[in-house]
Design a protein around this motif. Structure first.
Motif, short mmCIF file in Angstrom:
data_model
loop_
_atom_site.label_atom_id
_atom_site.label_comp_id
_atom_site.label_asym_id
_atom_site.label_seq_id
_atom_site.Cartn_x
_atom_site.Cartn_y
_atom_site.Cartn_z
N LEU A 1 6.69 9.71 0.28
CA LEU A 1 5.64 8.73 0.52
C LEU A 1 6.22 7.47 1.14
O LEU A 1 7.43 7.28 1.19
N SER B 1 1.21 5.37 0.52
CA SER B 1 0.54 6.47 1.22
C SER B 1 0.00 7.51 0.24
O SER B 1 -0.93 8.25 0.56
N ARG B 2 0.58 7.54 -0.96
CA ARG B 2 0.09 8.42 -2.03
C ARG B 2 0.29 7.69 -3.35
O ARG B 2 1.29 6.99 -3.53
N ALA B 3 -0.64 7.86 -4.26
CA ALA B 3 -0.55 7.20 -5.55
C ALA B 3 0.01 8.11 -6.63
O ALA B 3 0.33 7.65 -7.73
N CYS B 4 0.12 9.39 -6.33
CA CYS B 4 0.59 10.35 -7.33
C CYS B 4 1.45 11.39 -6.61
O CYS B 4 1.03 11.97 -5.60
N VAL B 5 2.66 11.62 -7.13
CA VAL B 5 3.60 12.56 -6.52
C VAL B 5 4.24 13.37 -7.63
O VAL B 5 4.57 12.83 -8.69
N LEU C 1 2.47 3.70 -8.96
CA LEU C 1 2.78 5.07 -8.54
C LEU C 1 3.00 5.92 -9.78
O LEU C 1 3.72 5.53 -10.70
N ARG D 1 0.85 -1.19 0.00
CA ARG D 1 0.00 0.00 0.00
C ARG D 1 0.89 1.24 0.00
O ARG D 1 1.84 1.33 0.77
N CYS E 1 5.73 3.06 1.43
CA CYS E 1 5.14 1.82 0.95
C CYS E 1 5.07 0.88 2.14
O CYS E 1 6.08 0.62 2.80
N GLU F 1 8.94 17.04 -5.81
CA GLU F 1 9.01 16.68 -4.39
C GLU F 1 10.20 15.78 -4.07
O GLU F 1 10.48 15.53 -2.89
#
Length: 780
Positions: free
Chosen positions: A673, A652-656, A767, A650, A675, A660
């Protein structure tokens, strides 16, 4: 009269170097970049002790000083040094101080000499404590453990008067036919980088300008690409492109440089047609200009003499290497002629000054001008306990039927069979000194000691290590037929026998047909990776008895393995596990220790399918007609005596946004993020599980992607039935790739972030890394 500035310990190192250089003659400068002599020729052992030789005095007088002396305490069949003629632990500091005292007191400027020793897996000297070979170290996936062991090995080296440790760390097993595979941490650049960092921290201690009295300077071997020679042939040509060099073969070196390594050794091989020791783009352009390395570059043994074929004569060859960025020679006839090279105008004296300055800087950092002598102190204890722990954690369970292991009280008769069952020399690897009688525990010894009372343990060699002689097979079969289990110990050996012939640089010369039982090590490359005919026939014959078989491979390279399901209920790999490896193997077989090793290298099905490393380019090749293209056992693979299940990773964010990811963010800074994956021990035994993180680039980037790449791992302990979540930060170091400018940066695109127990059993989460908006630049 006041002391010269270079004698002032409070002055900055750079100022001391400049002051000393200004006082030196050209001859003295040349002496500081030379390491011409074999150290064992500097002394002879007499009835009254160790005496310095006239050859040593002559060498010091030649340049009114000596830059470095290699292998004063080395002992092995190549050097010809034995327990009777060499330097033991009790005499190490005394002989080192005698060498140092002569140099300091019999030269105009009294510049101390660097004493350089091999420390490939422990100190290669009489009474030096051996560790398992690097391939075993890599199989632990435990850099912290290795760091502890490396620190103790360095303390042992310093307590005997040594200053510089030569350690293989940068080569990768890209072709297991190569005899020096055992010296590598594995096939993967990330894994090798983690252990290289640990090595530097352990040997050198905390980063800083000075080395502690129990720490040594480390020179990392070999820079760069030596593990990628054509056909697995030692010191042969490479066909590396610049991208393969940067993406695979420079990662460990870069990690070592960032960790503060004092030096690197230029490799024998060429890159783009130019030998590494004369490759200015490699030694100066990449290493110094791009990476900012200020340490020492040492040539490999006699490597500079090979340049004569390019340069025309030894004088020009020395100039070529010096101009490229080589600072210190090793045994060659070229660097001693650098005075001629300067006078002939082939190289500027300022270039020589730069190299000399690096040698002097290391001597200042080691404190040799203030404390040149070790003095009368007890030799430091070696890492015996850590050596055995590394061995235990490196044993890897490759295959298991679920019932054969661990051995239990129902097993009353154990047949221990095979050419590697009762031989400590065959389990300790290359680059080892003669061991004192009684040192070490073979697999047979380990099993006899670990077996419960009333258990009968009997032994039969069964076959030779090499060749096809089957005369001893019937006796082994009879022994196995009457046993409850047969432990068949096969594999290879890097043990150098007294009859082994050697090249001038120490590589073994083993002719086709193997007249000695040496199947691995420097100079011992194999075309075929399968087990020898005699060993294979022995295994088949023992299996045919119907007695349950446990196959243990004691080896320095991955041998190609057929499907062994019909011949062995369990298969274990013990990469040359060191002197106490027999006890470690026995502990795993009896269940006193869980099998926690994981493969640092892919195990092929045959030599014909090579290369088989897991992180090749992702072109979707389907395989050969006659066999799969996949490995028999994949990188990262290793079974336990229990079962473990992984959940889906999983993010924490799917798009970065790409902005960043800060290419220069120091360690400890929060990553963009995480995993996270849940791991569940579903069996009835405790487990130490190595959770692995891989990255696949699905879309985007400036170069063709690889199948997947290791980017993290974590070891966790789980009780029976226990669940735990493991989180990996995903940042620049996780996602960065090599750009067309040869820099490392995160590029926009689609990625699969994968977790699992090995490279062939992963589950991923997608991601997206978005490109910068118009007018906004990515921070690289």
């Amino acid at each position: 009269m006041s002391e010269p500035l270079f004698r002032d310990p409070t002055a900055p190192v750079a100022d001391r170097v400049r002051d000393l250089l200004a006082r030196m003659t050209l001859t003295e400068k040349v002496g500081q970049v030379n390491q011409r002599m074999y150290g064992w020729d500097a002394y002879e052992r007499t009835s009254s002790g160790h005496e310095l030789t006239e050859a040593f005095r002559t060498e010091v007088a030649a340049h009114d000083g000596m830059g470095a002396l290699y292998g004063l305490q080395r002992a092995d069949p190549w050097s010809g040094v034995t327990a009777e003629t060499g330097i033991g632990a009790a005499d190490g500091a005394r002989v080192s101080d005698a060498v140092q005292r002569y140099v300091v007191e019999n030269t105009r400027l009294g510049i101390p000499v660097l004493l350089v020793e091999e420390m490939p897996h422990g100190l290669q000297a009489l009474d030096g404590t051996l560790l398992p070979v690097n391939l075993a170290v890599g199989a632990t996936w435990n850099p912290e453990l290795y760091e502890e062991a490396a620190a103790l090995a360095a303390a042992q080296l310093r307590s005997r008067g040594g200053h510089v440790a030569l350690v293989s760390a940068l080569d990768l097993v890209r072709d297991p036919r190569w005899g020096r595979a055992e010296e590598c941490f594995g096939e993967d650049p990330y894994l090798a980088a983690q252990f290289t960092e640990a090595l530097v921290r352990g040997v050198q201690g905390p980063p800083g300008n000075r080395f502690g009295p129990d720490r040594a300077a480390v020179v990392l071997k070999h820079f760069a690409g030596q593990g990628a020679t054509v056909g697995g042939r030692n010191s042969a040509a490479t066909e590396l492109g610049a991208r393969e060099l940067h993406e695979i073969h420079l990662e460990a070196a870069l990690a070592g440089i960032h960790a503060g390594a004092a030096g690197v050794m230029a490799a024998y091989n060429e890159f783009d047609g130019i030998p590494c020791a004369a490759n200015r783009e490699l030694l100066t352009g990449i290493l110094r200009d791009r990476w900012g390395f200020t340490g020492l570059v040492m040539a490999d043994g006699l490597a500079l003499d090979r340049l004569v074929r390019l340069a025309g004569d030894p004088v020009a060859a020395g100039a070529l290497a010096l101009e490229a960025g080589t600072d210190l020679s090793l045994w060659d006839d070229c660097f001693p002629r650098l005075e001629q090279a300067v006078r002939r105008g082939l190289v500027d004296e300022s270039t020589l000054d730069t190299a000399v300055g690096r040698v002097l800087a290391l001597k200042f950092r080691l404190g040799l001008f203030e404390h040149p002598y070790t003095g009368e102190r007890a030799p430091a204890p070696g890492p015996e306990l850590l050596s055995e722990r590394i061995a235990r954690e490196s044993v890897t369970l490759l295959a298991h039927d679920g019932v054969t292991l661990p051995l239990d009280s129902r097993v009353r008769r154990i047949a221990v069979i095979g050419p590697n069952a009762d031989s400590v020399p065959q389990q300790i690897g290359d680059y080892t000194a003669p061991q004192r009688p009684g040192t070490g525990i073979s697999v047979l010894d380990g099993l006899m000691a670990a077996a419960p009372d009333g258990t009968e343990v009997a032994h039969s060699r069964g076959s030779d290590l090499v060749g096809g002689d089957l005369s001893a097979v019937p006796g082994a079969v009879a022994l196995a037929a009457g046993a409850d289990v047969a432990v068949v110990v096969l594999g290879g050996s890097s043990a150098r026998a007294s009859g082994t012939r050697f090249d001038a640089n120490g590589a073994a010369v083993v002719a086709s047909g193997n007249p000695v039982e040496m199947t691995c090590g420097e100079g011992v490359d194999l075309a075929e990776l399968g087990l020898p005919v005699g060993q294979s026939a022995l295994l088949a014959a023992v299996a045919a008895t119907g007695t349950p078989v446990v196959m243990v491979l004691v080896q320095g390279r991955p041998h190609a393995l057929p499907d062994l399901a019909d011949r062995a209920g369990a298969v274990l790999s013990a990469w040359y596990p060191g002197p106490w490896g027999g006890r470690a193997v026995a502990d795993v077989l009896f269940g006193a220790a869980e099998p926690v090793g994981r493969l640092p290298v892919s195990v092929p099905r045959s030599a014909a399918q090579l290369p088989v490393f897991y992180n090749g380019k992702d072109h979707g090749y389907r395989g050969y007609v006659d066999q799969p293209a996949t490995a028999r056992h994949a990188f990262g693979h290793g079974l336990a005596y229990t079962s473990v299940e992984y959940g889906a990773p999983r993010l924490s964010r799917a798009c970065v946004a790409v902005a960043e990811f800060d290419a220069y963010a120091p360690r400890g800074v929060a990553e963009p993020l995480l995993c996270t994956v849940e791991v569940h021990n579903t069996g009835d035994r405790s487990v130490c599980e190595t959770v692995q993180l891989y990255v696949r680039r699905l879309l985007g980037g400036t170069s063709w992607p690889r199948v997947r790449e290791l980017r993290g791992f974590a070891r966790i302990e789980l009780l029976p039935g226990e669940r735990a979540e493991v989180s990996f930060p995903v940042g620049t170091r996780t996602l960065a790739s090599v750009t067309r400018a040869w820099e490392r940066a995160v590029e926009p695109g689609e990625f699969a972030i994968e977790t699992g127990p090995s490279s062939d059993r992963t589950c991923g989460a997608r991601l997206t890394v978005t490109a910068p908006t118009s007018g906004r630049e990515t921070k690289n």
